[in-house]
Motif scaffolding. Structure first.
Motif, mmCIF file in Angstrom:
data_model
loop_
_atom_site.group_PDB
_atom_site.id
_atom_site.type_symbol
_atom_site.label_atom_id
_atom_site.label_comp_id
_atom_site.label_asym_id
_atom_site.label_seq_id
_atom_site.Cartn_x
_atom_site.Cartn_y
_atom_site.Cartn_z
ATOM 1 N N SER A 1 0.858 -1.176 0.000
ATOM 2 C CA SER A 1 0.000 0.000 0.000
ATOM 3 C C SER A 1 0.900 1.233 0.000
ATOM 4 O O SER A 1 2.107 1.130 0.126
ATOM 5 C CB SER A 1 -0.904 0.012 1.233
ATOM 6 N N GLY A 2 0.328 2.375 -0.103
ATOM 7 C CA GLY A 2 1.106 3.604 -0.169
ATOM 8 C C GLY A 2 1.889 3.910 1.095
ATOM 9 O O GLY A 2 2.771 4.754 1.092
ATOM 10 N N THR A 3 1.610 3.252 2.187
ATOM 11 C CA THR A 3 2.284 3.551 3.446
ATOM 12 C C THR A 3 3.535 2.729 3.659
ATOM 13 O O THR A 3 4.246 2.928 4.630
ATOM 14 C CB THR A 3 1.339 3.263 4.630
ATOM 15 N N GLY A 4 3.823 1.803 2.782
ATOM 16 C CA GLY A 4 4.961 0.912 2.984
ATOM 17 C C GLY A 4 4.551 -0.355 3.705
ATOM 18 O O GLY A 4 5.336 -1.267 3.873
ATOM 19 N N ASP A 5 3.295 -0.403 4.136
ATOM 20 C CA ASP A 5 2.773 -1.618 4.757
ATOM 21 C C ASP A 5 2.102 -2.453 3.679
ATOM 22 O O ASP A 5 1.857 -1.983 2.579
ATOM 23 C CB ASP A 5 1.748 -1.272 5.837
ATOM 24 N N PHE A 6 1.767 -3.671 4.024
ATOM 25 C CA PHE A 6 1.089 -4.535 3.069
ATOM 26 C C PHE A 6 -0.357 -4.677 3.504
ATOM 27 O O PHE A 6 -0.680 -4.651 4.672
ATOM 28 C CB PHE A 6 1.780 -5.899 2.997
ATOM 29 N N ASP A 7 -1.239 -4.784 2.536
ATOM 30 C CA ASP A 7 -2.657 -4.944 2.821
ATOM 31 C C ASP A 7 -3.188 -6.175 2.103
ATOM 32 O O ASP A 7 -2.443 -6.876 1.452
ATOM 33 C CB ASP A 7 -3.444 -3.677 2.452
ATOM 34 N N ASP A 8 -4.473 -6.423 2.242
ATOM 35 C CA ASP A 8 -5.053 -7.635 1.682
ATOM 36 C C ASP A 8 -5.428 -7.515 0.209
ATOM 37 O O ASP A 8 -5.728 -8.506 -0.427
ATOM 38 C CB ASP A 8 -6.290 -8.047 2.483
ATOM 39 N N ASN A 9 -5.449 -6.320 -0.356
ATOM 40 C CA ASN A 9 -5.771 -6.155 -1.767
ATOM 41 C C ASN A 9 -4.536 -6.416 -2.604
ATOM 42 O O ASN A 9 -3.444 -6.014 -2.264
ATOM 43 C CB ASN A 9 -6.272 -4.734 -2.036
ATOM 44 N N LYS A 10 -4.732 -7.086 -3.743
ATOM 45 C CA LYS A 10 -3.614 -7.356 -4.643
ATOM 46 C C LYS A 10 -3.369 -6.134 -5.512
ATOM 47 O O LYS A 10 -4.289 -5.611 -6.121
ATOM 48 C CB LYS A 10 -3.907 -8.580 -5.498
ATOM 49 N N VAL A 11 -2.124 -5.709 -5.565
ATOM 50 C CA VAL A 11 -1.734 -4.557 -6.358
ATOM 51 C C VAL A 11 -0.563 -4.959 -7.241
ATOM 52 O O VAL A 11 0.386 -5.564 -6.759
ATOM 53 C CB VAL A 11 -1.326 -3.367 -5.464
ATOM 54 N N GLU A 12 -0.654 -4.640 -8.513
ATOM 55 C CA GLU A 12 0.455 -4.933 -9.408
ATOM 56 C C GLU A 12 1.511 -3.850 -9.246
ATOM 57 O O GLU A 12 1.195 -2.678 -9.111
ATOM 58 C CB GLU A 12 -0.036 -4.975 -10.850
ATOM 59 N N MET A 13 2.766 -4.283 -9.249
ATOM 60 C CA MET A 13 3.876 -3.345 -9.131
ATOM 61 C C MET A 13 4.877 -3.651 -10.233
ATOM 62 O O MET A 13 5.201 -4.808 -10.455
ATOM 63 C CB MET A 13 4.570 -3.503 -7.769
ATOM 64 N N THR A 14 5.354 -2.608 -10.880
ATOM 65 C CA THR A 14 6.441 -2.808 -11.827
ATOM 66 C C THR A 14 7.710 -3.043 -11.019
ATOM 67 O O THR A 14 7.747 -2.799 -9.807
ATOM 68 C CB THR A 14 6.630 -1.580 -12.723
ATOM 69 N N LEU A 15 8.737 -3.495 -11.680
ATOM 70 C CA LEU A 15 10.012 -3.682 -10.999
ATOM 71 C C LEU A 15 10.501 -2.358 -10.435
ATOM 72 O O LEU A 15 11.041 -2.306 -9.326
ATOM 73 C CB LEU A 15 11.046 -4.284 -11.954
ATOM 74 N N GLU A 16 10.275 -1.272 -11.163
ATOM 75 C CA GLU A 16 10.677 0.061 -10.691
ATOM 76 C C GLU A 16 9.915 0.431 -9.421
ATOM 77 O O GLU A 16 10.483 0.992 -8.483
ATOM 78 C CB GLU A 16 10.452 1.095 -11.787
ATOM 79 N N GLU A 17 8.625 0.105 -9.366
ATOM 80 C CA GLU A 17 7.835 0.374 -8.159
ATOM 81 C C GLU A 17 8.318 -0.480 -6.995
ATOM 82 O O GLU A 17 8.348 -0.015 -5.847
ATOM 83 C CB GLU A 17 6.353 0.122 -8.428
ATOM 84 N N PHE A 18 8.706 -1.720 -7.271
ATOM 85 C CA PHE A 18 9.260 -2.586 -6.230
ATOM 86 C C PHE A 18 10.532 -1.971 -5.666
ATOM 87 O O PHE A 18 10.729 -1.927 -4.455
ATOM 88 C CB PHE A 18 9.541 -3.975 -6.798
ATOM 89 N N LYS A 19 11.380 -1.449 -6.549
ATOM 90 C CA LYS A 19 12.624 -0.808 -6.101
ATOM 91 C C LYS A 19 12.319 0.393 -5.209
ATOM 92 O O LYS A 19 12.942 0.569 -4.164
ATOM 93 C CB LYS A 19 13.455 -0.345 -7.292
ATOM 94 N N LYS A 20 11.354 1.209 -5.639
ATOM 95 C CA LYS A 20 10.980 2.389 -4.840
ATOM 96 C C LYS A 20 10.437 1.973 -3.485
ATOM 97 O O LYS A 20 10.749 2.593 -2.464
ATOM 98 C CB LYS A 20 9.953 3.234 -5.586
ATOM 99 N N TRP A 21 9.611 0.934 -3.463
ATOM 100 C CA TRP A 21 9.074 0.453 -2.190
ATOM 101 C C TRP A 21 10.216 -0.018 -1.286
ATOM 102 O O TRP A 21 10.276 0.347 -0.117
ATOM 103 C CB TRP A 21 8.080 -0.693 -2.422
ATOM 104 N N LEU A 22 11.118 -0.795 -1.836
ATOM 105 C CA LEU A 22 12.236 -1.304 -1.046
ATOM 106 C C LEU A 22 13.103 -0.174 -0.512
ATOM 107 O O LEU A 22 13.527 -0.209 0.649
ATOM 108 C CB LEU A 22 13.070 -2.269 -1.893
ATOM 109 N N MET A 23 13.333 0.846 -1.310
ATOM 110 C CA MET A 23 14.177 1.957 -0.887
ATOM 111 C C MET A 23 13.539 2.785 0.221
ATOM 112 O O MET A 23 14.227 3.534 0.902
ATOM 113 C CB MET A 23 14.557 2.833 -2.081
ATOM 114 N N ARG A 24 12.244 2.622 0.440
ATOM 115 C CA ARG A 24 11.616 3.298 1.584
ATOM 116 C C ARG A 24 12.164 2.783 2.910
ATOM 117 O O ARG A 24 12.025 3.440 3.929
ATOM 118 C CB ARG A 24 10.104 3.122 1.554
ATOM 119 N N PHE A 25 12.766 1.612 2.874
ATOM 120 C CA PHE A 25 13.343 1.039 4.086
ATOM 121 C C PHE A 25 14.807 1.431 4.261
ATOM 122 O O PHE A 25 15.450 1.016 5.212
ATOM 123 C CB PHE A 25 13.176 -0.489 4.075
ATOM 124 N N ASP A 26 15.335 2.237 3.360
ATOM 125 C CA ASP A 26 16.701 2.746 3.437
ATOM 126 C C ASP A 26 16.735 3.863 4.478
ATOM 127 O O ASP A 26 16.644 5.043 4.158
ATOM 128 C CB ASP A 26 17.141 3.248 2.052
#
Length: 103
Positions: free
Chosen positions: A11-36
């Motif tokens: 989800s937009g908060t960096g947490d995971f929710d029960d709805n399935k959301v498609e993410m591009t590889l670039e979006e996955f990278k951005k999500w992961l970098m939120r934990f930097d």
């Protein structure tokens, strides 16, 4: 190519929710970098462990060690921007994501 959560998704908060959301590889990278946390552009083992915890992965301490080992090709103890692609296969197996081809 996109990444789609099999049972949880980002989800937009960096947490995971029960709805399935498609993410591009670039979006996955951005999500992961939120934990930097120190904003050095690299993911440490602790930061990877925090990302795994956010997905609900069990044994995140051990799996983060394995994830770092599989992605860290230069063996500096961090996953940098170029090595995030190496983390993709690990994420498929341990973060409950699935790669989809999207036209």
């Amino acid at each position: 190519m996109a990444i789609k959560g099999c049972y949880r998704s980002c989800s937009g908060t960096g947490d995971f929710d029960d709805n399935k959301v498609e993410m591009t590889l670039e979006e996955f990278k951005k999500w992961l970098m939120r934990f930097d946390e120190n904003k050095d552009g690299r993911i440490s083992r602790q930061e990877l462990q925090d990302a795994m915890r956010a997905t609900g992965v069990w044994f995140s301490r051990f799996k983060s060690k394995d994830g770092l080992k599989s992605a860290d090709k230069n063996h500096d103890g961090f996953i940098d921007g170029n090595e995030i692609n190496n983390l993709k296969e690990f994420a498929l197996k341990h973060l409950g994501v699935k790669l989809l081809l999207i036209n």
